[in-house]
Structure formats: C-alpha cells, structure tokens
Design a protein around this motif. Structure first.
Motif, PDB file in Angstrom:
ATOM      1  N   SER A 321       8.072   7.005  21.833  1.00 31.30           N
ATOM      2  CA  SER A 321       7.655   7.861  22.942  1.00 31.30           C
ATOM      3  C   SER A 321       8.288   9.232  22.745  1.00 31.30           C
ATOM      4  CB  SER A 321       8.063   7.229  24.275  1.00 31.30           C
ATOM      5  OG  SER A 321       9.459   7.278  24.425  1.00 31.30           O
ATOM      6  N   GLY A 322       8.077  10.126  23.690  1.00 31.63           N
ATOM      7  CA  GLY A 322       8.645  11.475  23.570  1.00 31.63           C
ATOM      8  C   GLY A 322       8.187  12.155  22.291  1.00 31.63           C
ATOM      9  N   ASN A 323       9.147  12.784  21.615  1.00 34.80           N
ATOM     10  CA  ASN A 323       8.840  13.440  20.333  1.00 34.80           C
ATOM     11  C   ASN A 323       9.240  12.568  19.160  1.00 34.80           C
ATOM     12  OD1 ASN A 323       7.953  16.017  21.282  1.00 34.80           O
ATOM     13  ND2 ASN A 323      10.080  16.370  21.908  1.00 34.80           N
ATOM     14  N   ALA A 324       9.487  11.313  19.402  1.00 32.27           N
ATOM     15  CA  ALA A 324      10.085  10.458  18.378  1.00 32.27           C
ATOM     16  C   ALA A 324       9.168  10.295  17.173  1.00 32.27           C
ATOM     17  CB  ALA A 324      10.425   9.104  18.972  1.00 32.27           C
ATOM     18  N   ARG A 325       9.813  10.070  16.047  1.00 35.02           N
ATOM     19  CA  ARG A 325       9.054   9.827  14.818  1.00 35.02           C
ATOM     20  C   ARG A 325       9.501   8.546  14.159  1.00 35.02           C
ATOM     21  NH1 ARG A 325       7.689  14.860  11.034  1.00 35.02           N
ATOM     22  NH2 ARG A 325       6.622  13.150  10.020  1.00 35.02           N
ATOM     23  N   GLY A 326       8.533   7.875  13.577  1.00 32.94           N
ATOM     24  CA  GLY A 326       8.836   6.662  12.844  1.00 32.94           C
ATOM     25  C   GLY A 326       8.321   6.800  11.421  1.00 32.94           C
ATOM     26  N   VAL A 327       9.026   6.187  10.508  1.00 32.65           N
ATOM     27  CA  VAL A 327       8.595   6.196   9.111  1.00 32.65           C
ATOM     28  C   VAL A 327       8.732   4.784   8.570  1.00 32.65           C
ATOM     29  CG1 VAL A 327       9.091   7.039   6.785  1.00 32.65           C
ATOM     30  CG2 VAL A 327       9.350   8.576   8.744  1.00 32.65           C
ATOM     31  N   PHE A 328       7.684   4.318   7.951  1.00 36.51           N
ATOM     32  CA  PHE A 328       7.794   3.043   7.251  1.00 36.51           C
ATOM     33  C   PHE A 328       7.285   3.230   5.835  1.00 36.51           C
ATOM     34  CE2 PHE A 328       5.670  -0.820   5.684  1.00 36.51           C
ATOM     35  CZ  PHE A 328       6.795  -1.602   5.529  1.00 36.51           C
ATOM     36  N   GLN A 329       8.145   2.942   4.872  1.00 33.24           N
ATOM     37  CA  GLN A 329       7.729   2.964   3.470  1.00 33.24           C
ATOM     38  C   GLN A 329       8.039   1.590   2.896  1.00 33.24           C
ATOM     39  OE1 GLN A 329       8.474   7.232   1.782  1.00 33.24           O
ATOM     40  NE2 GLN A 329      10.451   6.483   2.472  1.00 33.24           N
ATOM     41  N   GLY A 330       7.017   0.915   2.458  1.00 34.65           N
ATOM     42  CA  GLY A 330       7.250  -0.437   1.952  1.00 34.65           C
ATOM     43  C   GLY A 330       6.630  -0.589   0.578  1.00 34.65           C
ATOM     44  N   LYS A 331       7.469  -0.824  -0.380  1.00 35.37           N
ATOM     45  CA  LYS A 331       6.970  -0.968  -1.737  1.00 35.37           C
ATOM     46  C   LYS A 331       7.109  -2.424  -2.164  1.00 35.37           C
ATOM     47  CE  LYS A 331       7.327   2.205  -5.435  1.00 35.37           C
ATOM     48  NZ  LYS A 331       8.148   3.073  -6.267  1.00 35.37           N
ATOM     49  N   ILE A 332       6.038  -2.962  -2.706  1.00 33.63           N
ATOM     50  CA  ILE A 332       6.104  -4.307  -3.264  1.00 33.63           C
ATOM     51  C   ILE A 332       5.709  -4.189  -4.728  1.00 33.63           C
ATOM     52  CG2 ILE A 332       5.121  -6.632  -3.223  1.00 33.63           C
ATOM     53  CD1 ILE A 332       4.560  -6.287  -0.274  1.00 33.63           C
ATOM     54  N   GLU A 357       4.982  10.365  16.605  1.00 31.12           N
ATOM     55  CA  GLU A 357       4.283  10.369  15.326  1.00 31.12           C
ATOM     56  C   GLU A 357       4.828   9.280  14.422  1.00 31.12           C
ATOM     57  OE1 GLU A 357       4.061  14.650  14.120  1.00 31.12           O
ATOM     58  OE2 GLU A 357       3.817  13.698  12.154  1.00 31.12           O
ATOM     59  N   VAL A 358       3.967   8.741  13.598  1.00 32.29           N
ATOM     60  CA  VAL A 358       4.453   7.760  12.638  1.00 32.29           C
ATOM     61  C   VAL A 358       3.829   8.038  11.274  1.00 32.29           C
ATOM     62  CG1 VAL A 358       2.672   6.048  13.216  1.00 32.29           C
ATOM     63  CG2 VAL A 358       4.846   5.297  12.255  1.00 32.29           C
ATOM     64  N   ASP A 359       4.626   7.916  10.245  1.00 34.34           N
ATOM     65  CA  ASP A 359       4.139   8.079   8.879  1.00 34.34           C
ATOM     66  C   ASP A 359       4.391   6.794   8.121  1.00 34.34           C
ATOM     67  OD1 ASP A 359       3.397  10.971   8.649  1.00 34.34           O
ATOM     68  OD2 ASP A 359       5.474  11.182   9.347  1.00 34.34           O
ATOM     69  N   VAL A 360       3.393   6.332   7.416  1.00 36.11           N
ATOM     70  CA  VAL A 360       3.588   5.091   6.670  1.00 36.11           C
ATOM     71  C   VAL A 360       3.157   5.261   5.237  1.00 36.11           C
ATOM     72  CG1 VAL A 360       3.244   3.648   8.705  1.00 36.11           C
ATOM     73  CG2 VAL A 360       1.301   4.188   7.256  1.00 36.11           C
ATOM     74  N   LYS A 361       3.823   4.540   4.395  1.00 35.60           N
ATOM     75  CA  LYS A 361       3.452   4.546   2.993  1.00 35.60           C
ATOM     76  C   LYS A 361       3.657   3.153   2.408  1.00 35.60           C
ATOM     77  CE  LYS A 361       4.619   6.806  -1.307  1.00 35.60           C
ATOM     78  NZ  LYS A 361       5.777   7.433  -1.931  1.00 35.60           N
TER      79      LYS A 361
END
Ligand code: ATP
Ligand code: MG
Lengths: 441, 249
Positions: A321-332, A357-361
């Motif tokens: 919520s708010g201005n929070a940011r999430g990042v998930f990078q998962g390499k297999i 915002e969320v960024d995923v890779k």
C-alpha cells in the motif's frame, strides 16, 4: 558529480578504521581474507541501476544516508526483549546490533545443538572453524557479501549433530538497540547433521525508529536426509536497511524449508541461493511481504538444480500500500544432468494503492529435457466484486479489505512445513492489517 | 418501506435506469420480470449501493430515510439484502467466519449486542438444518468450488442469518433444481412477515408459484412498463416481452 554520504569509499573507510579492532585481527589468513574482500568490494562497487541483479532495487536511500563504522553496543539492562516463541518450547539467542549477547541469551542448549559466536571463535583462533565456509565462492558478484567478509564482526555458528530431532525451536533475535547510523555485518553458519531435524526462526526487531544498516550473510549446510525449517520474521523499523544473503547447500534426501515474513525496514533485500546438488534434495522458498509508506521489499532467489530428482517449491505473496515497492526475482536453473527436476514457482502481489508498485523477474534456465517446471507471476488490485459482496453483507470497507488481504496472504502461510509455527505468521499478518487499515483511495 | 422515485442511473456514462418508480410496502412481495439487459440487476445493485453505478436523478427512500448516500454496509445495516445473480467466490474466507463477521457488523451498526461464538453456532445450526445445507459447507471458503445451485442456496442462508427487512433476490431461482427451488422458496417464505418485504427478480413464472407475489412489474429498457397482479407473470410467460420494447407506452 554529487558525492553521497555512503558511497563505496565510505564503506572502505569503515574497513580502514576498524580492521585492527575486528575480531581475529591476529589471524593471518583472516586478515588476508578481509583484505582480499575489501579489494573485491572496491572493484565491484555498490550496485547501481545498471547492475542486473539490482535493477529494480535502488540503493539511493542507503547511499544518501550517513553510517558509522561497526562498533559494539550495550543494551540497557531493563529493556524488554521481544520473543516469538514461549521459552518452554524454544531456546533463544540474542544479538544486539549484530553482536552476540551471552548474558541475554538462553544459557542451556538442548543436546545435539552447539552454538558459538563468530567473534569468540575468531578471537580464540579456533581451528575447527571451517574457513571455506566463510569464504565460499559465490555464483554471482555479491558486493555486500564481499563487504560483509571484510567487516564481519560477529554472528552465530550453529551446529546440529547427526540424527537428532530438536524439539525446541531455535529463536535468534537480531535486535537493533536504537543506536543511530550503526552498521552491522553479521556472518552466520548453520550445519545440520545427517538425519537431523531442526527449526530455526530469526527475528529482526528494534528498539526505536533509528536508521541502521544490517548486512548479513549466512551459510547453510543441510546434510543427508536432514530437514531444516528456517523461518524469518523481519520486523525492523521503517528506517532500517536490511540486506541479507543466504547460501544453502542441500544434501541427499535432505530438505531446506524456508519461510520469510517481511513487514519491516525502509529497504529489505533478502537473497537466498540454494544449491540442490544431491539426489532427492528439496527446498521450499516461501514467504509473504507487506509494505506501506516508502517501504521497499526485495526477495531475490536462485535455485540450482544440479543432479537428477531434485525439487523446489516457491510461493511468495506480497501486499503493498502507500508508495511501497516490491521486487521478486526468482531464478531457477536446471543443469543439463538434472533430469526429473520439479520446480514450481509463483509470486502474487496485491496492490492496495495506485502508487504501490511491484517488479518481477522470474527466470527459468532449463538445460535438461525431462523436467516439470512452472512459474507464474501475477499482480493486481483487490477484487472489487468480492469487496462489494462482503460490504453488501455489512462488513465495512476496511473490514472487507482486511478479510480479503488476510485470506490472500494466509494462503502462502499454508506452505509452512512446521505446522506449529503457522499461527505465528498468521497472527503477524492480522496485526499488520490492523496497524495499516488502508483507507479507500 | 421502499420508495423508489424517478430513479435514473448510469454506468460508464451509459444510461441504464431511466426513471424507475416503485413502492413496496411492509409485508409485500413484488416480482420484477423483464428481458435480458433491461436493467434488473442494475436496479438491484443500485439498491445495495454499488458505487460503479451513478445515480443521476431521483432517489430511494427506505423506511422513510434517503439512503442514496449510504455505503453498501450501511444499507445492509439498515436491513437491505441482495442475493446476487452471480454470487462471488471469496477464497480463503470460510462461510462461518464471513457470516459471523457480517452478522455482528450489522448488529453493531444497529447498536445491538454482538453474538458470541456459542450463540452464533447454535443459531447457524438451526438455519442450515431448515435450508437443508450440509454443515461442511460452512467450513468451506465462501462459494469457492460451489456448484451454481449451491451458491444460490448459500446466499439464501446468508439471508436467513441476516434476517433483512428487505430482501432483493436477483434470479435466485436460475440454476436451481426443483427440490432446491422449493427449499429456497421456503426460506424466502419464512422471511415473509408483517415487517419484511421481498423483491424477486426472475425470468420464470415457476418461482412465483412458490413465492406468490402481491405485484408483478415489467422492467424493460430501464423503466417499469407495466405493473399488475400475479397473473401478469403468466401472461408474460405466454406472450414474452414483445409488447414492452421500451419505445412504446
Ligand atoms: N459495468 C457495466 N459496464 C457497462 N455496461 C454495463 C455494466 N453493468 C451493466 N451494464 C449494461 O447495463 C444493461 C443492464 O444490465 P443488467 O445486468 O442490469 O441487466 P438485467 O436486466 O439484469 O439482465 P439479465 O436478465 O441478463 O440478468 C446491460 O446492457 C449491460 O450490458
Ligand atoms: Mg441480471
């Protein structure tokens, strides 16, 4: 060019200031290791927007902040310490600003468990210390691990003997004492003997709301047929910087089961790298994160399937919520010889505000042909139809939202393998929602 | 009890309700029939307070009080219940938790005392029995994996538990087998009392054999085109809606 208070040079200066008073400064091999690593750190530098592994996580907030070189600190005697698990079913080890406090830790450990503080071991020049595990080469360039190796001052060395099932949970409290601008480079080693079972839960919490920087590196071996439940509750205050890197080697028939719950820190980056190099080794990398205001939570994992018949499950869920940011990078990575690999990965994020915002890779690199791998990443707003349905029955907007978010996150907790500890995570999710009732935008 | 006056509503700038007038008194059952897309569900959703729909003209009085500005949960607290044409699945939230939270939220709204766990369990057991709902359904997540008919039945269970003053049933009969239809009708008839009112939206006259309406209305192209007694439903079943294209009247 603008110079920032905490650029690369600032951390190198920390090393210059403290190298003579770091534990083990009389050990030649150690001095050499430290020197080598600060040089390495100097070469790599702090990650920037151009650094592939850090492209979604900006370190500017850290760089803009002044920090002082590592020091030891004391805690006021009457300060209350948070405890996750009742003392009848846990043994607790306490670290204050990264330094082991024998006085505050439980003194009697169950049979089969030994614990030494890294500082003591280095000071005593302990020969049993597996130097390789402090210097283990890592897959990718890791400037923070290099910095940690140069500056490591304390940490835990936990060993669980063969064929023991520890009934008590090992709780490790990492408490920020409230000293502003401090830096802690903790280095930890966990060894679980073959056929053993243990649960370790680490807890990051603070007194006060001060800025500090914790840079932890942990090295884990789970030997043949052993199971390690390794859980983390990261609840540091919202000014803290929490960077950690965990390297895991899972033995034949062994399981590494991890769960990360992150609600804390201004910036939290939790890196977990697992090597499945023995048959029937398995790992679970699960977790939930919740962020609000300007919080940034980054979970970066890498799993190397190196032999046939290895398994990895990964379920991560986040709410922002708010201005929070999430990042998930998962390499297999499924290496050529790793037939019959099973790898399932999913990341789902729920965004409660337009600014979150969320960024995923997710990255699958598969070089074997007989494997079952899946990955899925989704992110989206809360389900408006569900929200209206609940409200039409009388639940307030807040109540309805909290019920939906709770259900969303609780689903990830299902993956926790140690049943007894599920509630602990569920309660924290509920508490977070109560503390952060997200008003409709 | 319910007075709808010249109600206009639109969604995404598109006018859907074009001047609805409808009065329902305490103790009455009204039925609304009408072609697909005529605005029946829109009316139901507007009554329940869904904010995707913008009321552009007219208003709604409930028990003499203007409710147009109330939030959905406030309307629920006032005693309005909507059984959805498409009940929503809520993964991870059990029926029991949901029902208890909903009931207690409404009781708080009305300044009544909340039910504790024991009282609630006792009450809900009675209701599930009456409606022929298996107890294990209570432990399941709301509507998740429920069959179409089970979802409708679940909505009726919610209605029975919440005991609203006005129940709006949006095609609750569609997808129900004959036995379920009877059960649902019985549930509705139980609610039927001097102080309650029911608005049934349906495409089928059959339901009205079980829930006998005082009045039947034809809604077409956003307006009520005709009102009559229960025999109007029979007539519609025979002739269809050709006479009510919306341009006429
Ligand atoms: N969110 C929306 N966005 C755009 N159009 C909408 C929306 N909701 C409803 N409509 C339109 O409004 C009109 C009325 O829809 P409504 O659902 O009220 O019909 P209905 O009478 O209940 O039909 P049915 O008998 O098929 O259930 C339809 O043309 C529909 O497409
Ligand atoms: Mg409809």
């Amino acid at each position: 060019m603008v110079t920032l208070p905490s650029d690369k040079e600032a951390f190198i200066a920390h090393y210059d200031q403290s190298k003579d008073r770091l534990p083990g400064s009389s050990l030649a091999w150690l001095n050499e290791t430290r020197a080598k690593n600060i040089a390495l750190f100097s070469d790599i530098g702090l990650p920037s927007a151009k650094t592939e592994l850090w492209k979604f996580t900006s370190l500017n907030p850290l760089k803009k902040q002044a920090f002082s070189a590592p020091e030891t600190s004391e805690l006021a005697a009457n300060d209350e310490l948070p405890r996750l698990i009742d003392s009848t079913s846990s043994v607790r080890l306490v670290f204050i600003d990264g330094n082991y406090s024998e006085a505050l830790s439980d003194s009697s450990l169950p049979t089969g468990l030994t614990m030494e503080s890294l500082a003591t071991v280095l000071e005593n020049g302990n020969r049993d210390l597996d130097q390789a595990r402090l210097t283990r080469p890592r897959a990718e360039e890791q400037p923070f691990v290099a910095l940690n190796t140069a500056l490591m001052a304390d940490g835990y060395i936990l060993s669980i003997a063969k064929d023991v099932s520890l009934e008590k949970t090992i709780e490790i409290l990492h408490l920020g004492s409230g000293k502003a601008e401090s830096t802690h480079h903790t280095r930890n080693i966990i060894s679980v003997g073959s056929g053993s079972k243990a649960t370790i839960i680490e807890h990051n919490a603070d007194h006060g709301e001060n800025v500090y920087f914790s840079n932890a590196a942990t090295d884990i071996n789970v030997d043949e047929n052993a199971t390690l439940h390794h859980y983390r509750v990261q609840e540091s205050n919202k000014s803290a910087f929490l960077i950690s890197s965990t390297e895991v080697e899972v033995g034949k028939g062994a399981t590494y089961d991890s769960f990360l719950l992150n609600t804390g820190a201004r910036l939290a980056r939790s890196e977990i790298n697992v090597s499945l190099a023995a048959e029937n080794s398995a790992c679970h990398l699960n977790g939930t994160y919740m962020g609000t205001d300007d919080q940034h939570c980054d979970i970066t994992t890498r799993v190397d399937h190196k032999t046939p018949h290895t398994t990895c499950d990964e379920v991560i869920k986040g709410v922002l919520s708010g201005n929070a940011r999430g990042v998930f990078q998962g390499k297999i990575i499924v290496h050529e010889q790793a037939q019959k690999t099973v790898g399932n990965q999913s990341h789902r994020a729920m965004l409660l505000s337009d600014r979150a915002e969320v960024d995923v890779k997710p990255e699958l690199e598969i070089f074997a042909d007989d494997v079952i791998c899946s990955h899925g990443c989704t992110s989206g707003q809360i389900d408006e139809d569900a929200l209206f349905y609940l409200r039409s029955r009388g639940l307030s907007q807040e109540q309805a939202q909290s019920l939906l978010v709770n259900a969303f996150l609780a689903d990830a907790v299902e993956a926790v393998q140690n049943e007894d500890l599920k509630d602990l995570f569920l309660v924290r999710i509920t508490n977070w929602l109560e503390r952060n009732p997200n008003k409709p935008a | 009890m319910l007075e709808i006056k010249n109600l206009h509503a639109e969604v995404d700038g598109k006018a859907i309700l074009k001047g609805i007038d409808l009065n329902i008194n305490k103790g009455e059952v009204h039925a609304i029939m009408g072609p697909n897309g005529s605005g029946k569900s829109t009316l139901a959703n507007v009554l329940a307070g869904r904010d995707d729909y913008e009321v552009t003209e007219g208003g709604i009085l409930f028990d003499g009080k203007d409710i147009s500005e109330l939030e959905p949960e406030e309307r629920a607290g006032e005693g309005i219940f909507l059984a959805f044409q498409y009940p929503v699945e809520i993964p991870g939230v059990t029926n029991t938790t949901f029902l208890k939270e909903a009931l207690n939220a409404q009781r708080r709204y009305r300044g009544e005392e909340e039910l504790d766990g024991m009282e609630f369990v006792k009450m809900i057991r009675g209701k599930t029995k009456e409606l022929g709902i298996k107890d294990d359904m209570l432990k399941r997540a709301v509507n998740v994996g429920f069959s179409g008919g089970e979802k409708k039945r679940n909505d009726i269970l919610q209605m029975a538990v919440l005991n609203p003053k006005l129940a709006v049933l949006d095609e609750t009969d569609s997808g129900l087998d004959i036995d379920a239809l009877k059960v649902v009708a019985e549930g509705v008839n139980k609610l039927r009392a001097e102080n309650n009112a029911i608005l049934v939206i349906t495409h089928y006259q059959r339901l009205l054999n079980y829930i006998v309406p005082d009045q039947v209305h034809v809604l077409s192209n956003g307006k009520i085109r005709r009102s009559g007694g229960k025999e109007l439903a029979l007539e519609l079943e025979e002739k269809g809606y050709a006479d009510y294209s919306g341009e006429a009247a």
